[in-house]
Design a protein around this motif. Structure first.
Motif, mmCIF file in Angstrom:
data_model
loop_
_atom_site.group_PDB
_atom_site.id
_atom_site.type_symbol
_atom_site.label_atom_id
_atom_site.label_comp_id
_atom_site.label_asym_id
_atom_site.label_seq_id
_atom_site.Cartn_x
_atom_site.Cartn_y
_atom_site.Cartn_z
ATOM 1 N N GLU A 1 40.475 51.993 59.303
ATOM 2 C CA GLU A 1 40.269 50.941 58.581
ATOM 3 C C GLU A 1 41.331 50.149 57.795
ATOM 4 O O GLU A 1 42.154 50.883 57.349
ATOM 5 C CB GLU A 1 39.028 51.314 57.248
ATOM 6 N N VAL A 2 41.416 48.799 58.132
ATOM 7 C CA VAL A 2 42.673 48.118 57.472
ATOM 8 C C VAL A 2 42.454 47.903 55.971
ATOM 9 O O VAL A 2 41.211 47.693 55.449
ATOM 10 C CB VAL A 2 42.637 46.963 58.070
ATOM 11 N N GLN A 3 43.491 48.223 55.467
ATOM 12 C CA GLN A 3 43.461 48.119 53.996
ATOM 13 C C GLN A 3 44.864 47.523 53.508
ATOM 14 O O GLN A 3 45.902 47.844 53.750
ATOM 15 C CB GLN A 3 43.309 49.597 52.973
ATOM 16 N N LEU A 4 44.554 46.542 52.431
ATOM 17 C CA LEU A 4 45.819 46.109 51.905
ATOM 18 C C LEU A 4 45.569 46.036 50.411
ATOM 19 O O LEU A 4 44.571 45.609 49.922
ATOM 20 C CB LEU A 4 46.162 44.512 52.064
ATOM 21 N N VAL A 5 46.276 46.938 49.601
ATOM 22 C CA VAL A 5 45.841 47.036 48.046
ATOM 23 C C VAL A 5 47.074 46.834 47.303
ATOM 24 O O VAL A 5 48.081 47.221 47.278
ATOM 25 C CB VAL A 5 45.584 48.470 47.751
ATOM 26 N N GLU A 6 47.036 45.702 46.428
ATOM 27 C CA GLU A 6 47.802 44.893 45.584
ATOM 28 C C GLU A 6 47.779 45.743 44.221
ATOM 29 O O GLU A 6 46.817 46.294 43.884
ATOM 30 C CB GLU A 6 47.488 43.624 45.263
ATOM 31 N N SER A 7 48.882 45.751 43.767
ATOM 32 C CA SER A 7 49.052 46.524 42.115
ATOM 33 C C SER A 7 50.408 45.882 41.486
ATOM 34 O O SER A 7 51.263 45.320 42.185
ATOM 35 C CB SER A 7 49.172 48.109 42.400
ATOM 36 N N GLY A 8 50.305 46.120 40.314
ATOM 37 C CA GLY A 8 51.453 45.860 39.363
ATOM 38 C C GLY A 8 51.172 44.585 38.639
ATOM 39 O O GLY A 8 52.227 43.947 37.991
ATOM 40 N N GLY A 9 50.048 43.762 38.713
ATOM 41 C CA GLY A 9 49.975 42.659 38.016
ATOM 42 C C GLY A 9 49.574 43.111 36.574
ATOM 43 O O GLY A 9 49.718 44.494 36.069
ATOM 44 N N GLY A 10 49.634 41.943 35.725
ATOM 45 C CA GLY A 10 49.442 42.551 34.226
ATOM 46 C C GLY A 10 49.834 41.123 33.466
ATOM 47 O O GLY A 10 50.025 40.117 33.947
ATOM 48 N N LEU A 11 49.903 41.230 32.056
ATOM 49 C CA LEU A 11 50.233 40.385 30.977
ATOM 50 C C LEU A 11 51.640 40.639 30.707
ATOM 51 O O LEU A 11 52.166 41.530 30.462
ATOM 52 C CB LEU A 11 49.341 40.572 29.655
ATOM 53 N N VAL A 12 52.485 39.517 30.837
ATOM 54 C CA VAL A 12 54.017 39.598 30.260
ATOM 55 C C VAL A 12 54.199 38.204 29.684
ATOM 56 O O VAL A 12 53.393 37.046 30.095
ATOM 57 C CB VAL A 12 54.772 39.741 31.778
ATOM 58 N N GLN A 13 55.364 38.121 28.841
ATOM 59 C CA GLN A 13 55.861 36.869 28.379
ATOM 60 C C GLN A 13 56.499 36.261 29.050
ATOM 61 O O GLN A 13 57.084 36.600 30.194
ATOM 62 C CB GLN A 13 56.486 37.253 26.903
ATOM 63 N N ALA A 14 56.581 34.516 28.696
ATOM 64 C CA ALA A 14 57.643 34.075 29.558
ATOM 65 C C ALA A 14 58.927 34.439 29.638
ATOM 66 O O ALA A 14 59.510 35.024 28.644
ATOM 67 C CB ALA A 14 57.487 32.583 29.000
ATOM 68 N N GLY A 15 59.650 34.415 30.632
ATOM 69 C CA GLY A 15 60.833 34.959 30.965
ATOM 70 C C GLY A 15 61.005 36.471 31.338
ATOM 71 O O GLY A 15 61.935 36.966 31.638
ATOM 72 N N GLY A 16 59.845 36.913 31.250
ATOM 73 C CA GLY A 16 59.829 38.449 31.779
ATOM 74 C C GLY A 16 59.730 38.741 33.368
ATOM 75 O O GLY A 16 59.699 37.898 34.066
ATOM 76 N N SER A 17 59.468 39.981 33.646
ATOM 77 C CA SER A 17 59.514 40.432 35.053
ATOM 78 C C SER A 17 58.244 41.317 35.297
ATOM 79 O O SER A 17 57.747 41.883 34.406
ATOM 80 C CB SER A 17 60.867 41.221 35.584
#
Length: 127
Positions: A1-17
């Motif tokens: 089964e093909v899978q692509l799983v994204e992670s690492g998103g979230g809330l950050v202030q402008a200028g952040g990473s």
């Protein structure tokens, strides 16, 4: 089964990473290009970066060039998107996609023609 799983998103202030990850399985990772796309509410899906796992070439849209860096760890079948100097206009759902070939028309990475897609991860940049 093909899978692509994204992670690492979230809330950050402008200028952040943030660093997004795209973990792939079920296909010949080394033979595909992996692209990052994003879609903000009410807007079309935008191709922002791509890496060719078979050759290492990269692409960045003008909107992220100089701020975002794409990289690939072929041993882990994972592609990363390091996002620095984030702006409120970077707020969107970010998707990764795999394609045997990629389509760049008028300098823009197009979503059509990508073979597999992840479900996305939300990035919110507050001002």
């Amino acid at each position: 089964e093909v899978q692509l799983v994204e992670s690492g998103g979230g809330l950050v202030q402008a200028g952040g990473s943030l660093r997004l990850s795209c973990a792939a399985s079920g296909f010949a990772f080394d033979d595909y290009a992996i692209g990052w796309f994003r879609q903000a509410p009410g807007k079309e899906r935008e191709g922002i970066s791509c890496i060719n796992n078979n050759g290492g070439g990269t692409y960045y849209s003008d909107s992220v060039k100089g701020r975002f860096t794409i990289s690939s760890d072929n041993a882990k079948n994972t592609v990363y998107l390091q996002m620095n100097s984030l702006k409120p206009e970077d707020t969107a759902v970010y998707f990764c996609a795999a394609g045997g070939t990629v389509t760049i028309v008028a300098g823009t990475l197009r979503p059509y023609g990508m073979d597999y897609w992840g479900k996305g991860t939300l990035v919110t940049v507050s001002s």
